[in-house]
Write a protein that holds these residues in place. Structure first.
Motif, PDB file in Angstrom:
ATOM      1  N   CYS A  16       0.874  -1.168   0.000  1.00  0.00           N
ATOM      2  CA  CYS A  16       0.000   0.000   0.000  1.00  0.00           C
ATOM      3  C   CYS A  16       0.915   1.222   0.000  1.00  0.00           C
ATOM      4  O   CYS A  16       1.613   1.471   0.978  1.00  0.00           O
ATOM      5  N   VAL A  17       0.943   1.934  -1.111  1.00  0.00           N
ATOM      6  CA  VAL A  17       1.838   3.076  -1.287  1.00  0.00           C
ATOM      7  C   VAL A  17       1.022   4.345  -1.112  1.00  0.00           C
ATOM      8  O   VAL A  17       0.037   4.561  -1.817  1.00  0.00           O
ATOM      9  N   ILE A  18       1.451   5.181  -0.154  1.00  0.00           N
ATOM     10  CA  ILE A  18       0.695   6.387   0.178  1.00  0.00           C
ATOM     11  C   ILE A  18       1.595   7.609   0.056  1.00  0.00           C
ATOM     12  O   ILE A  18       2.626   7.701   0.736  1.00  0.00           O
ATOM     13  N   ALA A  19       1.190   8.534  -0.790  1.00  0.00           N
ATOM     14  CA  ALA A  19       1.902   9.809  -0.891  1.00  0.00           C
ATOM     15  C   ALA A  19       1.556  10.650   0.331  1.00  0.00           C
ATOM     16  O   ALA A  19       0.379  10.848   0.635  1.00  0.00           O
ATOM     17  N   ILE A  20       2.577  11.082   1.066  1.00  0.00           N
ATOM     18  CA  ILE A  20       2.323  11.884   2.271  1.00  0.00           C
ATOM     19  C   ILE A  20       2.901  13.290   2.155  1.00  0.00           C
ATOM     20  O   ILE A  20       3.075  13.981   3.144  1.00  0.00           O
ATOM     21  N   ASP A  21       3.174  13.710   0.913  1.00  0.00           N
ATOM     22  CA  ASP A  21       3.715  15.059   0.737  1.00  0.00           C
ATOM     23  C   ASP A  21       2.757  16.134   1.237  1.00  0.00           C
ATOM     24  O   ASP A  21       3.195  17.184   1.686  1.00  0.00           O
ATOM     25  N   SER A  22       1.443  15.852   1.223  1.00  0.00           N
ATOM     26  CA  SER A  22       0.480  16.832   1.741  1.00  0.00           C
ATOM     27  C   SER A  22       0.602  16.981   3.255  1.00  0.00           C
ATOM     28  O   SER A  22       0.214  18.000   3.808  1.00  0.00           O
ATOM     29  N   VAL A  23       1.150  15.971   3.920  1.00  0.00           N
ATOM     30  CA  VAL A  23       1.329  16.006   5.372  1.00  0.00           C
ATOM     31  C   VAL A  23       2.690  16.596   5.729  1.00  0.00           C
ATOM     32  O   VAL A  23       2.797  17.424   6.629  1.00  0.00           O
ATOM     33  N   THR A  24       3.727  16.188   5.002  1.00  0.00           N
ATOM     34  CA  THR A  24       5.089  16.594   5.352  1.00  0.00           C
ATOM     35  C   THR A  24       5.559  17.843   4.630  1.00  0.00           C
ATOM     36  O   THR A  24       6.501  18.490   5.078  1.00  0.00           O
ATOM     37  N   GLY A  25       4.943  18.138   3.476  1.00  0.00           N
ATOM     38  CA  GLY A  25       5.398  19.270   2.678  1.00  0.00           C
ATOM     39  C   GLY A  25       6.601  18.944   1.808  1.00  0.00           C
ATOM     40  O   GLY A  25       7.087  19.793   1.080  1.00  0.00           O
ATOM     41  N   ARG A  26       7.061  17.707   1.873  1.00  0.00           N
ATOM     42  CA  ARG A  26       8.201  17.280   1.052  1.00  0.00           C
ATOM     43  C   ARG A  26       7.671  16.573  -0.190  1.00  0.00           C
ATOM     44  O   ARG A  26       6.952  15.584  -0.096  1.00  0.00           O
ATOM     45  N   GLN A  27       8.047  17.091  -1.344  1.00  0.00           N
ATOM     46  CA  GLN A  27       7.552  16.561  -2.603  1.00  0.00           C
ATOM     47  C   GLN A  27       7.948  15.102  -2.790  1.00  0.00           C
ATOM     48  O   GLN A  27       9.067  14.708  -2.459  1.00  0.00           O
ATOM     49  N   GLU A  28       7.027  14.330  -3.298  1.00  0.00           N
ATOM     50  CA  GLU A  28       7.229  12.924  -3.643  1.00  0.00           C
ATOM     51  C   GLU A  28       7.550  12.027  -2.444  1.00  0.00           C
ATOM     52  O   GLU A  28       8.072  10.931  -2.624  1.00  0.00           O
ATOM     53  N   GLU A  29       7.235  12.453  -1.242  1.00  0.00           N
ATOM     54  CA  GLU A  29       7.464  11.592  -0.083  1.00  0.00           C
ATOM     55  C   GLU A  29       6.290  10.635   0.055  1.00  0.00           C
ATOM     56  O   GLU A  29       5.139  11.006  -0.115  1.00  0.00           O
ATOM     57  N   GLU A  30       6.604   9.368   0.345  1.00  0.00           N
ATOM     58  CA  GLU A  30       5.560   8.371   0.500  1.00  0.00           C
ATOM     59  C   GLU A  30       5.979   7.327   1.518  1.00  0.00           C
ATOM     60  O   GLU A  30       7.154   7.222   1.867  1.00  0.00           O
ATOM     61  N   ILE A  31       4.976   6.608   2.010  1.00  0.00           N
ATOM     62  CA  ILE A  31       5.242   5.471   2.879  1.00  0.00           C
ATOM     63  C   ILE A  31       4.660   4.232   2.207  1.00  0.00           C
ATOM     64  O   ILE A  31       3.753   4.326   1.386  1.00  0.00           O
ATOM     65  N   ILE A  32       5.216   3.099   2.569  1.00  0.00           N
ATOM     66  CA  ILE A  32       4.755   1.840   2.007  1.00  0.00           C
ATOM     67  C   ILE A  32       4.520   0.872   3.151  1.00  0.00           C
ATOM     68  O   ILE A  32       5.378   0.690   4.009  1.00  0.00           O
ATOM     69  N   ALA A  33       3.341   0.261   3.144  1.00  0.00           N
ATOM     70  CA  ALA A  33       3.016  -0.784   4.107  1.00  0.00           C
ATOM     71  C   ALA A  33       2.785  -2.072   3.328  1.00  0.00           C
ATOM     72  O   ALA A  33       2.327  -2.049   2.185  1.00  0.00           O
ATOM     73  N   PHE A  34       3.103  -3.183   3.941  1.00  0.00           N
ATOM     74  CA  PHE A  34       2.973  -4.481   3.292  1.00  0.00           C
ATOM     75  C   PHE A  34       1.968  -5.337   4.049  1.00  0.00           C
ATOM     76  O   PHE A  34       1.875  -5.263   5.267  1.00  0.00           O
ATOM     77  N   GLY A  35       1.222  -6.165   3.307  1.00  0.00           N
ATOM     78  CA  GLY A  35       0.256  -7.049   3.939  1.00  0.00           C
ATOM     79  C   GLY A  35       0.027  -8.312   3.140  1.00  0.00           C
ATOM     80  O   GLY A  35       0.395  -8.396   1.965  1.00  0.00           O
ATOM     81  N   VAL A  36      -0.597  -9.282   3.787  1.00  0.00           N
ATOM     82  CA  VAL A  36      -0.880 -10.562   3.141  1.00  0.00           C
ATOM     83  C   VAL A  36      -2.145 -10.489   2.289  1.00  0.00           C
ATOM     84  O   VAL A  36      -2.423 -11.396   1.509  1.00  0.00           O
TER      85      VAL A  36
END
Length: 82
Positions: A16-36
């Motif tokens: 699950c790839v989530i762009a979080i630039d709207s939260v951090t203000g850093r362009q193209e920043e994202e987090i990735i979570a993994f699941g079964v």
């Protein structure tokens, strides 16, 4: 920030790839979570966002914009060659 897949009973099959630039203000920043499963990946992503300090409305908005992607078979721990 990157989450490493954990060695669990079942290997992760989705990210699950989530762009979080709207939260951090850093362009193209994202987090990735993994699941079964798709739902497992989303749930883990929601937990990461909560730990990151996002409120419930931010989490819902970011999850709606997230990309859920199956992991390639060559990434699976069960298919390691060596």
């Amino acid at each position: 920030m990157v989450q490493q897949p954990r060695q669990e009973d079942r290997p992760p099959l989705y990210s699950c790839v989530i762009a979080i630039d709207s939260v951090t203000g850093r362009q193209e920043e994202e987090i990735i979570a993994f699941g079964v499963s798709v739902d497992d990946a989303k749930n883990k992503a929601q937990q990461l966002l909560a730990n990151y300090g996002c409120d419930e409305s931010q989490i819902l908005k970011l999850i709606q914009q997230a990309r859920i992607e199956p992991l390639s078979p060559w990434c699976s721990p069960e298919n390691k060659q060596g």
